[in-house]
Design a protein around this motif. Structure first.
Motif, PDB file in Angstrom:
ATOM      1  N   GLY A  88      -4.158 -13.224   6.234  1.00 38.32           N
ATOM      2  CA  GLY A  88      -4.888 -12.422   7.205  1.00 38.32           C
ATOM      3  C   GLY A  88      -5.826 -11.452   6.532  1.00 38.32           C
ATOM      4  N   ASP A  89      -6.694 -10.805   7.351  1.00 41.03           N
ATOM      5  CA  ASP A  89      -7.631  -9.807   6.819  1.00 41.03           C
ATOM      6  C   ASP A  89      -6.991  -8.427   6.718  1.00 41.03           C
ATOM      7  N   GLN A  90      -6.058  -8.144   7.620  1.00 41.33           N
ATOM      8  CA  GLN A  90      -5.489  -6.804   7.664  1.00 41.33           C
ATOM      9  C   GLN A  90      -4.087  -6.863   8.229  1.00 41.33           C
ATOM     10  N   ALA A  91      -3.202  -6.006   7.682  1.00 43.15           N
ATOM     11  CA  ALA A  91      -1.826  -5.941   8.148  1.00 43.15           C
ATOM     12  C   ALA A  91      -1.375  -4.495   8.225  1.00 43.15           C
ATOM     13  N   GLU A  92      -0.628  -4.192   9.275  1.00 45.79           N
ATOM     14  CA  GLU A  92       0.008  -2.884   9.434  1.00 45.79           C
ATOM     15  C   GLU A  92       1.493  -3.117   9.674  1.00 45.79           C
ATOM     16  N   LEU A 101      -0.271  -8.353  12.074  1.00 41.92           N
ATOM     17  CA  LEU A 101      -1.182  -9.018  11.137  1.00 41.92           C
ATOM     18  C   LEU A 101      -2.384  -9.499  11.929  1.00 41.92           C
ATOM     19  N   ILE A 102      -3.595  -9.169  11.439  1.00 41.58           N
ATOM     20  CA  ILE A 102      -4.825  -9.438  12.183  1.00 41.58           C
ATOM     21  C   ILE A 102      -5.499 -10.681  11.623  1.00 41.58           C
ATOM     22  N   ASP A 103      -6.065 -11.500  12.538  1.00 40.46           N
ATOM     23  CA  ASP A 103      -6.822 -12.710  12.160  1.00 40.46           C
ATOM     24  C   ASP A 103      -6.057 -13.518  11.108  1.00 40.46           C
ATOM     25  N   ALA A 104      -4.919 -14.037  11.531  1.00 39.76           N
ATOM     26  CA  ALA A 104      -3.994 -14.679  10.595  1.00 39.76           C
ATOM     27  C   ALA A 104      -4.119 -16.198  10.622  1.00 39.76           C
ATOM     28  N   GLU A 105      -3.877 -16.806   9.464  1.00 43.64           N
ATOM     29  CA  GLU A 105      -3.674 -18.244   9.320  1.00 43.64           C
ATOM     30  C   GLU A 105      -2.285 -18.457   8.720  1.00 43.64           C
ATOM     31  N   TYR A 106      -1.590 -19.511   9.171  1.00 40.25           N
ATOM     32  CA  TYR A 106      -0.233 -19.725   8.701  1.00 40.25           C
ATOM     33  C   TYR A 106      -0.019 -21.178   8.318  1.00 40.25           C
ATOM     34  N   GLN A 107       0.990 -21.402   7.494  1.00 41.32           N
ATOM     35  CA  GLN A 107       1.405 -22.752   7.135  1.00 41.32           C
ATOM     36  C   GLN A 107       2.921 -22.739   6.968  1.00 41.32           C
ATOM     37  N   THR A 108       3.587 -23.774   7.546  1.00 38.05           N
ATOM     38  CA  THR A 108       5.042 -23.886   7.445  1.00 38.05           C
ATOM     39  C   THR A 108       5.401 -25.024   6.500  1.00 38.05           C
ATOM     40  N   LYS A 109       6.540 -24.872   5.847  1.00 40.27           N
ATOM     41  CA  LYS A 109       6.994 -25.873   4.898  1.00 40.27           C
ATOM     42  C   LYS A 109       7.752 -27.002   5.584  1.00 40.27           C
ATOM     43  N   GLN A 110       8.646 -26.661   6.547  1.00 34.42           N
ATOM     44  CA  GLN A 110       9.525 -27.649   7.158  1.00 34.42           C
ATOM     45  C   GLN A 110       8.740 -28.697   7.947  1.00 34.42           C
ATOM     46  N   MET A 111       7.815 -28.254   8.767  1.00 30.41           N
ATOM     47  CA  MET A 111       7.091 -29.187   9.617  1.00 30.41           C
ATOM     48  C   MET A 111       5.736 -29.571   9.033  1.00 30.41           C
ATOM     49  N   ASN A 138       3.070   5.069   3.368  1.00 27.58           N
ATOM     50  CA  ASN A 138       3.513   6.400   3.744  1.00 27.58           C
ATOM     51  C   ASN A 138       5.027   6.415   3.686  1.00 27.58           C
ATOM     52  N   GLN A 139       5.567   7.125   2.671  1.00 22.69           N
ATOM     53  CA  GLN A 139       7.004   7.121   2.467  1.00 22.69           C
ATOM     54  C   GLN A 139       7.742   7.812   3.599  1.00 22.69           C
ATOM     55  N   THR A 140       7.067   8.792   4.269  1.00 23.92           N
ATOM     56  CA  THR A 140       7.720   9.534   5.344  1.00 23.92           C
ATOM     57  C   THR A 140       7.924   8.651   6.568  1.00 23.92           C
ATOM     58  N   THR A 141       6.871   7.913   6.958  1.00 24.35           N
ATOM     59  CA  THR A 141       6.949   7.073   8.159  1.00 24.35           C
ATOM     60  C   THR A 141       7.385   5.645   7.853  1.00 24.35           C
ATOM     61  N   GLY A 142       7.310   5.228   6.566  1.00 27.66           N
ATOM     62  CA  GLY A 142       7.657   3.865   6.201  1.00 27.66           C
ATOM     63  C   GLY A 142       6.581   2.853   6.529  1.00 27.66           C
ATOM     64  N   LYS A 143       5.340   3.301   6.797  1.00 28.85           N
ATOM     65  CA  LYS A 143       4.270   2.394   7.200  1.00 28.85           C
ATOM     66  C   LYS A 143       3.450   1.935   5.988  1.00 28.85           C
ATOM     67  N   VAL A 144       3.092   0.657   6.007  1.00 28.75           N
ATOM     68  CA  VAL A 144       2.218   0.071   4.997  1.00 28.75           C
ATOM     69  C   VAL A 144       1.001  -0.511   5.694  1.00 28.75           C
ATOM     70  N   THR A 145      -0.181  -0.164   5.213  1.00 34.22           N
ATOM     71  CA  THR A 145      -1.426  -0.752   5.704  1.00 34.22           C
ATOM     72  C   THR A 145      -2.067  -1.509   4.557  1.00 34.22           C
ATOM     73  N   ALA A 146      -2.327  -2.821   4.769  1.00 32.22           N
ATOM     74  CA  ALA A 146      -2.878  -3.671   3.714  1.00 32.22           C
ATOM     75  C   ALA A 146      -4.200  -4.266   4.177  1.00 32.22           C
TER      76      ALA A 146
END
Length: 748
Positions: free
Chosen positions: A111-115, A125-135, A88-96
């Motif tokens: 994740g499964d869903q992001a707003e 970000l909903i139901d997320a998994e993450y991985q870091t490079k440094q550690m 939405n260009q007016t509000t600047g919101k992205v839903t993925a």
């Protein structure tokens, strides 16, 4: 069909693991994260526009667009991928939705869903998994909520550095708050699980989000020994300022009581310093084995202050402060686990001020000691000592001029004291080429003594003493080289003869007290020295020539020295009458032989040895032999033998054998050990044995140690060190890394 749309908006993603992390080295056999997880470092830019690519794009409403099929949103060094995204260009919101991935150069989140609000940089970000490079860490969270650039909140988050197929440990927290402006993370309702079994719970924990220091409790140290009983230390670290910190460590010893240790460090533009102190109120240990504790019910304490300073625009002025105090003679023996430290005989108390110029160097010193020995007199105090030295090389006709001077006021309660003034001007003419050098030198040693406290000292009749002695020397050497072929390699062999002649006439110096002078340890270095004594209270008479021969084998291609051998001896043309004792006179016409050899056998193996051989009695007065191994896999092995003969004058004869090592069995397991024995006393100084285990995310170490702090004591100390490290989190148990680095040469 792929379409490109330029959006003027901001897009970032940030996440940090909910634990207090420590950097660590990942073993080479451990798998690394896929390179596709992270963007390249050079992808980071200051670009504020957002590029969006997708298989299809549809404008469904005024200002609202829907992208489907391989959605790729990029801004600077961040990227968002999804199967479907609505903007939405007016509000600047992205839903993925569908296979959502956020990544930058350091982190990747799935994740499964992001707003997300691209304008305000806020979203979830909903139901997320993450991985870091440094550690090399990973985890999960049910919700990742971004509040601008200031903070990030996570719900039901986990953290581990283990791989999915070997999840030995995992942290789980109910809520995590990351304050990016302050650089601090806070986690609540935290459970540590090992093999999915909960082993530790804390309602709250805070941790740094970067390498910046942060106040808080450090990992406790727990152990046991018969010197202290059950022993636990819980340090608290206080980050006072960017250049100032302190560590306060309560230490409970079941046999002795509660000791409080404190350490304060500071750094300024002109100095750095350390203050270390400890206090144990009323030592409760009555008896250790068969030995009675002489400090039972006494307060035990120590204080130490060190500071280095540098001043002036070019840092030519330097200062050094080194002050140490212990409450009793047994303090270091009782509270140190190191033989060399506990064998300290005197504690230094020193203030140095030095100036380093282009030609002149100036020094001022005030120095005293705390004597820890009962049957040895206190050393002299220097109150003060002033030095002025100068060097003017490469002057007319190739001459070099040198000047040394010193004034010292020696103070002592029971022995003769006084002032000493020394001058030593000298002139030399260094000359030579690439294969030859020769340096004739002439100097004059002038000393003046004004003695005090002479009552009862029948040996010293005069309160003023003058001594003037010339010093003449000639140092020369040659360097021969020849090519050599061996085992298919090209080598250079050198032959380097050296001759050093020294002449100093005899003067009777029995009426001069020994303030700070002793005999130098005889070795290759002292053979080519102008002085055979360490201080100016004795100037040794000399009419002698030292002859040495060195040969090197150098790899012509790499320049690496493979073998170096040196042999040297002094030939005396007259007896040496000046000595520390009046009844000792050296009449030999030659000295012992000194032979040294250093060999690099292979890339991993090295051998070094030295021997001092008496040709008259065909006996060895001193020898040392060391064999060292350093493997590419981290393996270390050392074996050494040290010997110094008791010749009637030597107060510290030794014969010791020392074997130590840390040898890998495979990629995970290593064995550790040391056997250090005094063959002369038939006493084992230290016996140490243990095992180490290292995986990609955790490690453990168990070490048993049997040792002594005092070679003359009958009792022995025994201790067990058990330590577990959760890589990226911290270490628990009785820390032994510092002990192993001191005991096993080359251990890391």
């Amino acid at each position: 069909m792929r379409k490109l749309i330029i959006l003027s908006a901001g897009f970032v993603s940030c996440f940090a693991p909910p634990v207090s992390a420590e950097p660590y080295h990942v073993p080479s056999h451990c798998p690394r994260p896929d390179a596709d997880y992270f963007l390249a470092e050079d992808a980071l830019t200051e670009q504020s526009d957002v590029d969006v690519q997708a298989d299809t794009a549809q404008l469904v409403d005024l200002g609202t667009s829907v992208f489907t099929g391989k959605v790729d949103v990029r801004r600077g060094g961040q990227q968002l991928n999804a199967n479907r995204a609505t903007y939405n260009q007016t509000t600047g919101k992205v839903t993925a939705q569908g296979d959502v991935r956020l990544r930058d150069s350091q982190m990747s989140i799935f994740g499964d869903q992001a707003e997300w609000n691209l304008d305000e940089d806020r979203g979830t970000l909903i139901d997320a998994e993450y991985q870091t490079k440094q550690m090399n860490a990973r985890g999960e969270a049910s919700h990742v909520t971004r509040q601008g650039v200031q903070s990030t909140q996570l719900k039901n988050a986990t953290y581990t550095t283990c791989m999915e197929d070997d999840e030995f440990w995992k942290l789980k927290a109910g809520d995590v708050d990351l304050d990016h402006e302050e650089g601090v993370g806070r986690a609540y309702d935290v459970v540590l699980r090992i093999k999915d079994v909960p082993v530790f719970y804390t309602p709250y924990i805070s941790f740094p989000l970067s390498d910046e220091r942060k106040s808080g409790f450090l990992i406790p140290s727990i152990g046991s020994s018969n010197e202290t009983g059950f022993d636990v230390s819980t340090p608290y670290y206080w980050n006072i300022a960017p250049q100032m910190d302190a560590t306060l460590t309560p230490r409970y010893m079941s046999d002795r009581g509660l000791m409080l240790n404190g350490e304060f460090r500071y750094l300024t533009s002109q100095s750095e310093g350390l203050i270390d102190a400890a206090f144990l109120g009323s030592d409760s240990l009555r008896q250790n084995g068969d030995e009675i504790n002489p400090n039972y019910n006494e307060d035990r304490k120590h204080f130490s202050f060190q500071q280095n300073g540098h001043y002036g625009s070019s840092n030519r002025w330097r200062t050094l402060v080194d002050y140490n105090y212990v409450s009793d003679r047994d303090y270091l023996e009782d509270f140190s686990s190191n033989l060399s430290l506990s064998s300290t005989t005197h504690l230094n108390r020193l203030l140095n001020v030095n100036y380093y110029g282009d030609i002149w160097n100036f020094g001022a010193r005030v120095q005293g000691y705390q004597n820890l020995l009962e049957d040895v007199e206190d050393p002299y105090q220097r109150l003060p000592q002033l030095t002025l030295n100068g060097l003017l090389p490469d002057q007319a006709y190739g001459l070099s001029y040198e000047f040394k001077s010193e004034f010292t006021a020696f103070d002592h309660d029971n022995r003769v004291s006084g002032q000493r003034f020394n001058l030593e001007p000298g002139i030399s003419m260094p000359m030579g080429t690439a294969g030859f050098f020769m340096t004739p030198r002439v100097a004059l040693k002038q000393s003046y003594y004004s003695l005090d406290n002479l009552s009862g000292q029948t040996r010293f009749e005069d309160s003023t003493i003058n001594r003037t002695l010339p010093v003449v020397s000639l140092d020369s050497g040659l360097v021969f080289e020849r090519p050599l072929k061996f085992a298919g390699d090209s080598w250079i062999q050198t032959l380097e003869p050296r001759a050093f002649y020294l002449y100093i006439p005899y003067r009777n110096q029995d009426n001069i007290p020994l303030f700070d002078t002793n005999l130098r340890t005889f070795g290759m270095g002292s053979m080519f020295s102008h002085d055979r004594f360490t201080g100016p209270d004795r100037v040794g008479d000399a009419n002698q020539v030292t002859v040495g021969l060195t040969s090197r084998f150098i790899n012509e291609e790499t320049g690496r020295e493979k073998l170096r051998m040196t042999l040297g001896q002094i030939q005396y043309f007259s007896d040496r009458k000046v000595n520390l004792r009046q009844d000792v006179k050296e009449t030999r016409s030659d000295s012992d032989f000194i032979a040294e050899a250093v060999a690099s056998i292979t890339e991993e193996w090295a051998l070094a040895g030295q021997i001092q051989w008496d040709p008259d009695s065909t006996t060895s007065n001193m020898s040392s032999l060391q064999l060292r191994y350093r493997g590419e896999n981290g393996g270390v092995f050392n074996i050494a033998h040290r010997y110094r003969r008791d010749d009637g004058l030597n107060r510290f004869p030794i014969e010791q054998a020392d074997v130590s090592g840390s040898l890998p069995i495979n990629d995970q397991w290593s064995i550790i050990g040391r056997y250090y024995r005094s063959l002369m006393d038939n006493t084992t100084l230290e016996a140490l044995a243990g095992v180490e285990y290292h995986s990609c995310c955790w490690a453990t170490r168990v070490v048993f140690r049997d040792y002594i702090n005092d070679i003359d004591a009958d009792s022995r100390n025994k201790a067990i060190y058990f330590e577990i490290e959760l890589k990226g989190l911290g270490r628990f148990g009785k820390k032994s890394g510092g002990l192993l680095e001191e005991s096993i040469r080359g251990y890391e």
